[in-house]
Motif scaffolding. Sequence first.
Motif, short mmCIF file in Angstrom:
data_model
loop_
_atom_site.label_atom_id
_atom_site.label_comp_id
_atom_site.label_asym_id
_atom_site.label_seq_id
_atom_site.Cartn_x
_atom_site.Cartn_y
_atom_site.Cartn_z
N GLU A 3 -29.84 -79.41 -91.23
CA GLU A 3 -29.06 -80.41 -91.94
C GLU A 3 -29.71 -81.77 -91.76
O GLU A 3 -29.70 -82.34 -90.67
N THR A 89 -28.46 -85.00 -98.65
CA THR A 89 -28.50 -84.12 -97.48
C THR A 89 -29.15 -82.79 -97.87
O THR A 89 -28.78 -82.19 -98.89
N LYS A 91 -29.64 -78.96 -96.80
CA LYS A 91 -28.96 -78.03 -95.90
C LYS A 91 -29.47 -76.61 -96.10
O LYS A 91 -29.69 -76.18 -97.24
N THR A 100 -29.69 -76.06 -100.06
CA THR A 100 -28.72 -76.86 -100.82
C THR A 100 -29.06 -78.33 -100.67
O THR A 100 -29.34 -78.80 -99.57
N MET A 102 -27.31 -81.88 -101.26
CA MET A 102 -26.01 -82.50 -101.51
C MET A 102 -26.22 -83.99 -101.76
O MET A 102 -26.98 -84.64 -101.04
N GLU A 104 -24.21 -87.62 -102.29
CA GLU A 104 -22.95 -88.35 -102.18
C GLU A 104 -23.13 -89.75 -102.74
O GLU A 104 -24.04 -90.47 -102.33
N SER A 112 -22.05 -84.03 -105.25
CA SER A 112 -22.69 -82.94 -105.98
C SER A 112 -23.41 -82.05 -104.99
O SER A 112 -23.96 -82.52 -104.00
N ASP A 113 -23.38 -80.75 -105.26
CA ASP A 113 -24.30 -79.91 -104.49
C ASP A 113 -25.05 -78.98 -105.42
O ASP A 113 -24.50 -78.39 -106.33
N GLU A 115 -27.82 -75.85 -105.47
CA GLU A 115 -28.37 -74.78 -104.63
C GLU A 115 -29.57 -74.16 -105.31
O GLU A 115 -29.52 -73.84 -106.51
#
Lengths: 279, 279, 279
Positions: A3, A89, A91, A100, A102, A104, A112-113, A115
């Motif tokens: 992360e 981020t 992950k 993923t 992400m 913000e 939003s994420d 993948e």
Amino acid sequence: MLELRLVQGSLLKKVLESIKELVNDANFDCSSTGFSLQAMDSSHVALVALLLRSEGFEHYRCDRNISMGMNLNNMAKMLKCAGNDDIVTIKADDGSDTVTFMFESPTQDKISDFEMKLMDIDSEHLGIPEAEYHAIVKMPSAEFARICKDLSSIGDTVMLISDGVVGYVEVVISVTKEGVKFSTKGDIGTANIVCRQNTSVDKPEEATVIEMNEPVSLTFALRYMNSFTKATPLSSSVTVSLSNELPVVVEYKIAEMGYVRFYLAPKIEEEEEETKPQA
Amino acid sequence: MLELRLVQGSLLKKVLESIKELVNDANFDCSSTGFSLQAMDSSHVALVALLLRSEGFEHYRCDRNISMGMNLNNMAKMLKCAGNDDIVTIKADDGSDTVTFMFESPTQDKISDFEMKLMDIDSEHLGIPEAEYHAIVKMPSAEFARICKDLSSIGDTVMLISDGVVGYVEVVISVTKEGVKFSTKGDIGTANIVCRQNTSVDKPEEATVIEMNEPVSLTFALRYMNSFTKATPLSSSVTVSLSNELPVVVEYKIAEMGYVRFYLAPKIEEEEEETKPQA
Amino acid sequence: MLELRLVQGSLLKKVLESIKELVNDANFDCSSTGFSLQAMDSSHVALVALLLRSEGFEHYRCDRNISMGMNLNNMAKMLKCAGNDDIVTIKADDGSDTVTFMFESPTQDKISDFEMKLMDIDSEHLGIPEAEYHAIVKMPSAEFARICKDLSSIGDTVMLISDGVVGYVEVVISVTKEGVKFSTKGDIGTANIVCRQNTSVDKPEEATVIEMNEPVSLTFALRYMNSFTKATPLSSSVTVSLSNELPVVVEYKIAEMGYVRFYLAPKIEEEEEETKPQA
């Protein structure tokens, strides 16, 4: 578990834009020290090395070293969906075959994420030894990009030489006490651009600084230099390190985090005589 | 005789730009109450409804109800010739088979008139009943456009599924108490974008306001949503009204004059199982 | 020996951009009075005349009259490499078959030289007599460019008439006491744009001034007019001189140095009847 939280998410967008033209698929290597990548371009001529040190992230958790194979074009498409002020981020769960991203928004109103499937990519990590360079030129990155673009306009970057032999327009970079000279020869004529050392500038990033131990003159395929300049938005200055028979290093520093470096072998003279029409 | 004088001529340019991608030819209906249009898109999936009320015009004369068939692309070409500050007048004589667009510069130094042939277009006017919606989302129109564009980048908007079956990338719009979620699945991965209600903003048009009677989750062809966002320049906010098994309404208000509304039926589940590869 | 130093180098870039669409190869004539060019466009319909007077150069040395044949597209590519604030020097040695363009940045930190092969081009210099015109229209160059562009959008500039006969969309320019009118007829309709005399403006270059001895109405191929407007960046106003059965002159003055002038013969009526579909 991985992360990595980067407040300045736009930086990751710029990193991807800077390397995706050269490299299609690559492994991102993640360890406790940082997030890095090393990859040859698809024609195996140029090498890209990226480092984003862990200290530059707001939050950095990497439980064990992992290598994540990604298609850079797809990754760039996803990162383009991040707003310029978004926090990004990265992950990945242990053993997962996906990563993923992400995003913000600063106000936290939009999350939003995205993948993406990971890929298996064979790669070998080259050790790049620290080397002494004959000359190191630091100059405004926009100026370097402009010069590469201008020289490209003098000839097509790919040209037919004879009997189906294809050649690439070359740039000769020469460093003397007087300055750094970029020269090319193309379909429509020849061009020489000389930049002199200049340290009396308002902002340090506008300076052109030449450190020269020995004069040097090296020949490169211009189209790779042009690709390298996609990294211009990452840094207001670029450093070009030259040495006879060592690959040139074109480095864009990423403020307080690391760098993107491009390596490209010079053309050696025997080759030139074979492939250049009017040597 | 018809003579409609609109001081804010640029508004009519924006209206045409917003609908010409969806609709090629359409009848503009003119009555004493206003200037309106209702048309299906060329694949008969989406419906566009435009209203410009007579009160919004500086001068509005419409002696009898008429319906004028126009090619929207050609009309848009003519309106593009109006300056952004020009006053636009739409003129047609009774029984004439042409319409004239007159553009006056604010200083009256330049007067242009463009005459276009009218067309005979068969059309039936659908009655659209007022309906109760399960959820109504009002959000900044630029944000909505950005989300549709970002989701489109995750997959081609048209994709081959199998055996010559073509599918369209879909967006699922779900409204819960927490916010509105836009999701898609494409060639390169999946994406979820969540916008939360947010009314503590500097300008009312920046607010995201969610009125929900019941949670709702509906699936639409993303490429139509993208077309609808061509209307973004008309209004700083957009309203999306959702209800199970009713067409979604995407509305852009036109200040003090009317609206452009787009209607699109949701995909129903049986269809989805047939056409979606990994349902 | 030839050495012409022009402080405002960007001006030479603009000159090339203004004429390279019409003319591929041309002789630049250099004498003690100035640097000039006269050339027909490649279809031998329009004539371009350029003059840059020697007084406008910071340094002007031209030992003997010479004529240098250049490919304007290649010359434009080289001039594009000059910065907008660069000083440009044109250099040629006696008897040399090359010309060199040197660009110096204002701070002298960057010096570029671009060398281009000269060409042998047959050309005859036409004497253009001074003539009396029935009407002379001076107007803002951006307005003139906008009008030509807007009229072009009403029809394709090239259209099939019948039996393989190709026609060009025409513009009729009419000058009366009321103003100057530009009219066209295209695939999608007709257009008339009228500009009135207007001298009560803030800046003199915004004025539209009509000097008329006699009303005049002439027809021209619109696509040439559009090409001429590539010179718009050279001057904020344009002068259009019209006379029955004389070529129109479209002139862009180059501040304190000279001009670019375009000449185009009007269509005569017999021709029109043959080639126009709906006369």
